[in-house]
Design a protein around this motif. Sequence first.
Motif, PDB file in Angstrom:
ATOM      1  N   ALA A  83       0.834  -1.205   0.000  1.00  0.00           N
ATOM      2  CA  ALA A  83       0.000   0.000   0.000  1.00  0.00           C
ATOM      3  C   ALA A  83       0.869   1.256   0.000  1.00  0.00           C
ATOM      4  CB  ALA A  83      -0.926  -0.011   1.215  1.00  0.00           C
ATOM      5  N   PHE A  84       1.875   1.285   0.874  1.00  0.00           N
ATOM      6  CA  PHE A  84       2.760   2.450   0.921  1.00  0.00           C
ATOM      7  C   PHE A  84       3.641   2.525  -0.323  1.00  0.00           C
ATOM      8  CE2 PHE A  84       1.775   2.144   5.487  1.00  0.00           C
ATOM      9  CZ  PHE A  84       1.438   3.464   5.741  1.00  0.00           C
ATOM     10  N   ALA A  85       4.041   1.368  -0.843  1.00  0.00           N
ATOM     11  CA  ALA A  85       4.847   1.359  -2.069  1.00  0.00           C
ATOM     12  C   ALA A  85       4.075   1.966  -3.228  1.00  0.00           C
ATOM     13  CB  ALA A  85       5.279  -0.068  -2.405  1.00  0.00           C
ATOM     14  N   ARG A  86       2.773   1.704  -3.302  1.00  0.00           N
ATOM     15  CA  ARG A  86       1.963   2.299  -4.367  1.00  0.00           C
ATOM     16  C   ARG A  86       1.917   3.812  -4.228  1.00  0.00           C
ATOM     17  NH1 ARG A  86      -3.640  -0.820  -5.118  1.00  0.00           N
ATOM     18  NH2 ARG A  86      -3.739   0.620  -6.870  1.00  0.00           N
ATOM     19  N   ALA A  87       1.789   4.286  -2.986  1.00  0.00           N
ATOM     20  CA  ALA A  87       1.761   5.734  -2.771  1.00  0.00           C
ATOM     21  C   ALA A  87       3.095   6.372  -3.168  1.00  0.00           C
ATOM     22  CB  ALA A  87       1.443   6.032  -1.302  1.00  0.00           C
ATOM     23  N   ILE A  88       4.188   5.714  -2.831  1.00  0.00           N
ATOM     24  CA  ILE A  88       5.518   6.220  -3.162  1.00  0.00           C
ATOM     25  C   ILE A  88       5.744   6.166  -4.669  1.00  0.00           C
ATOM     26  CG2 ILE A  88       7.993   5.737  -2.898  1.00  0.00           C
ATOM     27  CD1 ILE A  88       7.343   4.911   0.012  1.00  0.00           C
ATOM     28  N   GLN A  89       5.256   5.133  -5.307  1.00  0.00           N
ATOM     29  CA  GLN A  89       5.351   5.009  -6.756  1.00  0.00           C
ATOM     30  C   GLN A  89       4.628   6.164  -7.441  1.00  0.00           C
ATOM     31  OE1 GLN A  89       5.059   1.000  -8.442  1.00  0.00           O
ATOM     32  NE2 GLN A  89       3.424   1.728  -9.783  1.00  0.00           N
ATOM     33  N   GLN A  90       3.471   6.538  -6.903  1.00  0.00           N
ATOM     34  CA  GLN A  90       2.706   7.648  -7.479  1.00  0.00           C
ATOM     35  C   GLN A  90       3.423   8.984  -7.328  1.00  0.00           C
ATOM     36  OE1 GLN A  90      -1.104   7.267  -5.532  1.00  0.00           O
ATOM     37  NE2 GLN A  90      -1.576   5.342  -6.586  1.00  0.00           N
ATOM     38  N   GLN A  91       4.352   9.062  -6.370  1.00  0.00           N
ATOM     39  CA  GLN A  91       5.161  10.268  -6.202  1.00  0.00           C
ATOM     40  C   GLN A  91       6.239  10.378  -7.281  1.00  0.00           C
ATOM     41  OE1 GLN A  91       5.044   9.828  -1.312  1.00  0.00           O
ATOM     42  NE2 GLN A  91       6.997  10.067  -2.373  1.00  0.00           N
ATOM     43  N   GLY A  92       6.498   9.306  -8.006  1.00  0.00           N
ATOM     44  CA  GLY A  92       7.508   9.327  -9.048  1.00  0.00           C
ATOM     45  C   GLY A  92       8.781   8.577  -8.714  1.00  0.00           C
ATOM     46  N   VAL A  93       8.827   7.944  -7.528  1.00  0.00           N
ATOM     47  CA  VAL A  93       9.977   7.107  -7.172  1.00  0.00           C
ATOM     48  C   VAL A  93       9.847   5.768  -7.894  1.00  0.00           C
ATOM     49  CG1 VAL A  93      11.169   5.941  -5.275  1.00  0.00           C
ATOM     50  CG2 VAL A  93      10.204   8.232  -4.923  1.00  0.00           C
ATOM     51  N   LEU A  94      10.936   5.243  -8.441  1.00  0.00           N
ATOM     52  CA  LEU A  94      10.899   3.926  -9.079  1.00  0.00           C
ATOM     53  C   LEU A  94      10.751   2.851  -8.012  1.00  0.00           C
ATOM     54  CD1 LEU A  94      11.204   1.998 -11.490  1.00  0.00           C
ATOM     55  CD2 LEU A  94      13.693   2.150 -11.195  1.00  0.00           C
TER      56      LEU A  94
ATOM     57  N   GLU B  97      20.592   0.828 -12.170  1.00  0.00           N
ATOM     58  CA  GLU B  97      21.248   2.084 -12.539  1.00  0.00           C
ATOM     59  C   GLU B  97      20.799   2.545 -13.925  1.00  0.00           C
ATOM     60  OE1 GLU B  97      25.404   1.068 -10.116  1.00  0.00           O
ATOM     61  OE2 GLU B  97      25.321   0.950 -12.307  1.00  0.00           O
ATOM     62  N   ARG B  98      20.707   1.602 -14.866  1.00  0.00           N
ATOM     63  CA  ARG B  98      20.268   1.967 -16.221  1.00  0.00           C
ATOM     64  C   ARG B  98      18.826   2.461 -16.220  1.00  0.00           C
ATOM     65  NH1 ARG B  98      23.263  -2.698 -17.320  1.00  0.00           N
ATOM     66  NH2 ARG B  98      21.392  -3.991 -17.548  1.00  0.00           N
ATOM     67  N   LYS B  99      17.988   1.863 -15.376  1.00  0.00           N
ATOM     68  CA  LYS B  99      16.594   2.298 -15.306  1.00  0.00           C
ATOM     69  C   LYS B  99      16.492   3.763 -14.858  1.00  0.00           C
ATOM     70  CE  LYS B  99      15.216  -2.402 -14.043  1.00  0.00           C
ATOM     71  NZ  LYS B  99      14.686  -2.862 -15.326  1.00  0.00           N
ATOM     72  N   ILE B 100      17.313   4.129 -13.882  1.00  0.00           N
ATOM     73  CA  ILE B 100      17.311   5.512 -13.409  1.00  0.00           C
ATOM     74  C   ILE B 100      17.827   6.447 -14.508  1.00  0.00           C
ATOM     75  CG2 ILE B 100      18.291   7.113 -11.718  1.00  0.00           C
ATOM     76  CD1 ILE B 100      16.093   5.183 -10.681  1.00  0.00           C
TER      77      ILE B 100
ATOM     78  N   LYS C 236      12.833  12.126 -19.166  1.00  0.00           N
ATOM     79  CA  LYS C 236      12.189  13.180 -18.388  1.00  0.00           C
ATOM     80  C   LYS C 236      10.899  12.697 -17.718  1.00  0.00           C
ATOM     81  CE  LYS C 236      14.214  16.746 -21.305  1.00  0.00           C
ATOM     82  NZ  LYS C 236      13.985  17.901 -22.225  1.00  0.00           N
ATOM     83  N   ASN C 237      11.026  11.508 -17.101  1.00  0.00           N
ATOM     84  CA  ASN C 237       9.926  10.929 -16.306  1.00  0.00           C
ATOM     85  C   ASN C 237       8.679  10.600 -17.118  1.00  0.00           C
ATOM     86  OD1 ASN C 237      11.486  11.115 -13.962  1.00  0.00           O
ATOM     87  ND2 ASN C 237      10.811  13.205 -13.571  1.00  0.00           N
ATOM     88  N   ARG C 238       8.828  10.441 -18.438  1.00  0.00           N
ATOM     89  CA  ARG C 238       7.654  10.118 -19.257  1.00  0.00           C
ATOM     90  C   ARG C 238       7.349   8.618 -19.283  1.00  0.00           C
ATOM     91  NH1 ARG C 238       9.738  14.418 -22.693  1.00  0.00           N
ATOM     92  NH2 ARG C 238      10.986  12.885 -23.815  1.00  0.00           N
ATOM     93  N   LEU C 239       8.290   7.804 -18.827  1.00  0.00           N
ATOM     94  CA  LEU C 239       8.071   6.358 -18.805  1.00  0.00           C
ATOM     95  C   LEU C 239       7.335   5.979 -17.522  1.00  0.00           C
ATOM     96  CD1 LEU C 239      11.592   5.186 -19.989  1.00  0.00           C
ATOM     97  CD2 LEU C 239       9.493   5.140 -21.337  1.00  0.00           C
TER      98      LEU C 239
ATOM     99  N   GLU D 215       6.897   0.271 -17.110  1.00  0.00           N
ATOM    100  CA  GLU D 215       7.834   0.190 -18.232  1.00  0.00           C
ATOM    101  C   GLU D 215       9.279   0.192 -17.748  1.00  0.00           C
ATOM    102  OE1 GLU D 215       5.718   2.513 -21.929  1.00  0.00           O
ATOM    103  OE2 GLU D 215       6.150   3.696 -20.126  1.00  0.00           O
ATOM    104  N   LEU D 216       9.585   1.088 -16.837  1.00  0.00           N
ATOM    105  CA  LEU D 216      10.957   1.169 -16.314  1.00  0.00           C
ATOM    106  C   LEU D 216      11.361  -0.116 -15.592  1.00  0.00           C
ATOM    107  CD1 LEU D 216      11.146   4.797 -14.889  1.00  0.00           C
ATOM    108  CD2 LEU D 216      12.691   3.809 -16.590  1.00  0.00           C
ATOM    109  N   ALA D 217      10.421  -0.697 -14.871  1.00  0.00           N
ATOM    110  CA  ALA D 217      10.721  -1.861 -14.039  1.00  0.00           C
ATOM    111  C   ALA D 217      11.328  -3.006 -14.837  1.00  0.00           C
ATOM    112  CB  ALA D 217       9.474  -2.324 -13.304  1.00  0.00           C
TER     113      ALA D 217
END
Length: 350
Positions: free
Chosen positions: A111-122, A328-331, A338-341, A345-347
């Motif tokens: 649940a918290f991971a989903r919230a953090i993901q929505q913030q833009g953290v991979l 590292e490559r994903k980041i 520019k955060n469009r992925l 997709e990044l995962a």
Amino acid sequence: MKICFVISDLKKEYVGSSVVMLKKAFERGHSAYIMEVGGFNFMHGSPVDIRCKKVPKSLKYDFPEDFLTQIKDDKVAWKTISSEELDVLFVRNNPTEETINRHWAEHSGLAFARAIQQQGVLVLNDANAMAHSFIDKMYFEELPKTIKPESVITRDKQVILDFWKASNKNIVLKPLEGSGGQSIYLIGKEKHNFEQITNSLLAKGYVIAQEFLPGVSKGDVRVLLINGKILEKDGELGLIRRINSNKDEFRSNLALGGKAEKAKLTPEIERIVELTGPKLIRDGFFFVGLDVVDDKLIEINCMSPGGLAYTQEIGLPDFTETVIASIERKIEYKKLNKNRLSNKELATMD
């Protein structure tokens, strides 16, 4: 890169895949953090805060055990930071291993991971993918029938009995929710302790009755996948044969005393990966473990696959370097695009 690993309980943590990946991230010069699943703090309208420990730059150690002992020590203080400071949250706690008095921990990490993901953290694996596969064994049932043993999921004892009769009176029973080889039973022709075993399992929830595969007596093969492909380094593949601890034990889990050795890639394993890989990529799974016996996939671990801590002992490379390099490559991809992925997709991008 700032990367934080989520585990269940630091006091109980041992040198497994999470610890060796944390260690490798630190050794590659990244800011490496570790937190417990109970360390999230959320206030509406604000980013999620996390209570964590940062691996000190001055840390000196000779072995992974030294590394973990020092991280556990009170000299490395807990601190609270905003999750927005992170580049990556790697969710490694295993909900199915939580005890009865920690039910709160089963879903809270996701649940918290989903919230953090929505913030833009991979988030790895993708939080929505993990929520979808929360019960690994149900996700397993979405895979093609041709690569799986016959099975039935039920809470009806008569259904189990009928399946046993139809399966040459040789089946494996295990809880739908569980891992690590716990509460897994072989019911043979003599049907020893059938009533006791089924009553015990059914009291905990749904039960899987699965066709018994004779090849399991030789152990199984843990296939480590990243980005839908077998983990590879220096021409070596992430294939670990897990051998039963004794001749009377059909479970080969390393946590139960099973032994590990290198395994060879077979056409059957290749076929299983060919059929599972695209689904794992589509769903957003970065790091997954498959358990294979002969030509059958018997289990899939989407939440916290292990095995990386054993590879060098059996003559395989240190695959943690490959895993961290992939992150590292994903980041880098994330910044270049520019955060469009999307996180999904990044995962799974190579």
